[in-house]
Design an enzyme around this catalytic site. Structure first.
Site, PDB file in Angstrom:
ATOM      1  N   CYS A 107       0.869  -1.186   0.000  1.00 48.53           N
ATOM      2  CA  CYS A 107       0.000   0.000   0.000  1.00 48.53           C
ATOM      3  C   CYS A 107       0.903   1.233   0.000  1.00 48.53           C
ATOM      4  O   CYS A 107       2.080   1.132  -0.353  1.00 48.53           O
ATOM      5  CB  CYS A 107      -0.989  -0.029   1.169  1.00 48.53           C
ATOM      6  SG  CYS A 107      -0.240  -0.008   2.806  1.00 48.53           S
ATOM      7  N   ASN A 148       2.274   1.410   4.252  1.00 46.03           N
ATOM      8  CA  ASN A 148       2.575   0.119   4.900  1.00 46.03           C
ATOM      9  C   ASN A 148       2.343   0.190   6.419  1.00 46.03           C
ATOM     10  O   ASN A 148       3.085  -0.387   7.202  1.00 46.03           O
ATOM     11  CB  ASN A 148       4.015  -0.352   4.587  1.00 46.03           C
ATOM     12  CG  ASN A 148       4.319  -1.787   5.023  1.00 46.03           C
ATOM     13  OD1 ASN A 148       5.445  -2.103   5.362  1.00 46.03           O
ATOM     14  ND2 ASN A 148       3.341  -2.653   5.020  1.00 46.03           N
ATOM     15  N   CYS A 180      -1.413   0.679   7.322  1.00 39.81           N
ATOM     16  CA  CYS A 180      -2.855   0.401   7.461  1.00 39.81           C
ATOM     17  C   CYS A 180      -3.282  -0.819   6.648  1.00 39.81           C
ATOM     18  O   CYS A 180      -3.510  -1.898   7.177  1.00 39.81           O
ATOM     19  CB  CYS A 180      -3.695   1.617   7.044  1.00 39.81           C
ATOM     20  SG  CYS A 180      -3.424   3.081   8.072  1.00 39.81           S
ATOM     21  N   ARG A 181      -3.408  -0.667   5.337  1.00 39.42           N
ATOM     22  CA  ARG A 181      -3.999  -1.719   4.507  1.00 39.42           C
ATOM     23  C   ARG A 181      -3.107  -2.939   4.315  1.00 39.42           C
ATOM     24  O   ARG A 181      -3.556  -4.076   4.509  1.00 39.42           O
ATOM     25  CB  ARG A 181      -4.403  -1.139   3.133  1.00 39.42           C
ATOM     26  CG  ARG A 181      -5.548  -0.161   3.222  1.00 39.42           C
ATOM     27  CD  ARG A 181      -5.713   0.642   1.948  1.00 39.42           C
ATOM     28  NE  ARG A 181      -4.586   1.544   1.736  1.00 39.42           N
ATOM     29  CZ  ARG A 181      -4.424   2.325   0.686  1.00 39.42           C
ATOM     30  NH1 ARG A 181      -5.312   2.280  -0.297  1.00 39.42           N
ATOM     31  NH2 ARG A 181      -3.388   3.128   0.597  1.00 39.42           N
ATOM     32  N   SER A 182      -1.849  -2.727   3.902  1.00 39.97           N
ATOM     33  CA  SER A 182      -1.028  -3.911   3.598  1.00 39.97           C
ATOM     34  C   SER A 182      -0.637  -4.726   4.839  1.00 39.97           C
ATOM     35  O   SER A 182      -0.557  -5.954   4.747  1.00 39.97           O
ATOM     36  CB  SER A 182       0.177  -3.563   2.713  1.00 39.97           C
ATOM     37  OG  SER A 182       1.030  -2.629   3.324  1.00 39.97           O
ATOM     38  N   ASP A 223      -8.188   4.053   1.041  1.00 39.36           N
ATOM     39  CA  ASP A 223      -7.177   4.433   2.025  1.00 39.36           C
ATOM     40  C   ASP A 223      -7.888   4.899   3.301  1.00 39.36           C
ATOM     41  O   ASP A 223      -8.599   5.899   3.284  1.00 39.36           O
ATOM     42  CB  ASP A 223      -6.344   5.575   1.418  1.00 39.36           C
ATOM     43  CG  ASP A 223      -5.226   6.031   2.339  1.00 39.36           C
ATOM     44  OD1 ASP A 223      -5.241   5.676   3.538  1.00 39.36           O
ATOM     45  OD2 ASP A 223      -4.344   6.757   1.858  1.00 39.36           O
TER      46      ASP A 223
HETATM   47  P1  4NP Z   1      -1.800   2.785   4.043  1.00 39.68           P
HETATM   48  O1  4NP Z   1      -2.432   4.134   4.635  1.00 39.68           O
HETATM   49  O2  4NP Z   1      -1.260   3.146   2.682  1.00 39.68           O
HETATM   50  O3  4NP Z   1      -2.985   1.874   3.964  1.00 39.68           O
HETATM   51  O4  4NP Z   1      -0.745   2.345   5.020  1.00 39.68           O
HETATM   52  C1  4NP Z   1      -1.715   5.332   4.727  1.00 39.68           C
HETATM   53  C2  4NP Z   1      -0.819   5.524   5.756  1.00 39.68           C
HETATM   54  C3  4NP Z   1      -0.152   6.709   5.879  1.00 39.68           C
HETATM   55  C4  4NP Z   1      -0.380   7.734   4.972  1.00 39.68           C
HETATM   56  C5  4NP Z   1      -1.270   7.528   3.918  1.00 39.68           C
HETATM   57  C6  4NP Z   1      -1.933   6.326   3.797  1.00 39.68           C
HETATM   58  N1  4NP Z   1       0.278   8.964   5.119  1.00 39.68           N
HETATM   59  O5  4NP Z   1      -0.062   9.923   4.377  1.00 39.68           O
HETATM   60  O6  4NP Z   1       1.171   9.098   5.974  1.00 39.68           O
END
Ligand code: 4NP
Length: 158
Positions: A14, A17, A19-21, A130
């Site tokens: 993602c 790295n 939340c989703r992955s 997201d």
């Molecule tokens: P992820 O979510 O891609 O599912 O881990 C996010 C985590 C952090 C951020 C964006 C999306 N960020 O902007 O820091």
């Protein structure tokens, strides 16, 4: 698709790295264990913004509600070597998919990259949203759980 489902290696990717992955990794690991498969699962982010960090507390809580412990995972950035090591690289959304391909060292290896929801039985949704700013971890969990189920069924019956 060329697969070696005896000991497949799957990388969930993602943006951050955190939340989703990490959730996707934890869910697929649990399903792999239940199915007594000898697969290796990992996760990475296209950004290195959270490198070294634990998953987001909301992702850890969502996993925990489902008896999955992801708190030992640490965020890392996707590397060109990942395209050689892993058999499948699964992207969460379209932007993510494009960012992953930018790191891919060759045209041939690009065939390892897929949107994770391609493997869901319900193909109405293409992207895992997201949840970092807006929440929605339950929906993310449900989408990933469905996709991981579909992935395993597809590979085991292939
Ligand atoms: P992820 O979510 O891609 O599912 O881990 C996010 C985590 C952090 C951020 C964006 C999306 N960020 O902007 O820091």
């Amino acid at each position: 698709m060329s697969t070696n489902n005896g000991h497949m290696k799957i990388l969930m990717v993602c943006l951050g790295n955190i939340c989703r992955s990490p959730l996707a990794q934890g869910i697929l690991e649990a399903q792999v264990k239940r199915n007594r498969l000898d697969w290796k699962i990992d996760s990475a982010g296209t950004s290195g913004w959270h490198a070294g960090e634990k998953p987001d507390s909301r992702a850890i809580a969502m996993a925990k509600q489902n008896n999955i412990n992801i708190s030992n995972q640490r965020s890392r950035m996707l590397t060109p070597e990942d395209f050689i090591h892993f058999d499948f690289i699964l992207a969460m959304d379209e932007k993510n998919y494009r960012d992953i391909l930018r790191v891919c060292p060759s045209q041939e290896l690009a065939s390892k990259v897929h949107l994770i929801l391609e493997f869901s039985e319900d193909r109405a949704v293409r992207e895992v949203p997201d949840p970092y700013y807006d929440g929605g971890f339950q929906r993310v969990y449900n989408l990933l759980n469905e996709a991981c189920n579909g992935f395993i069924s597809g590979m085991v019956s292939a």
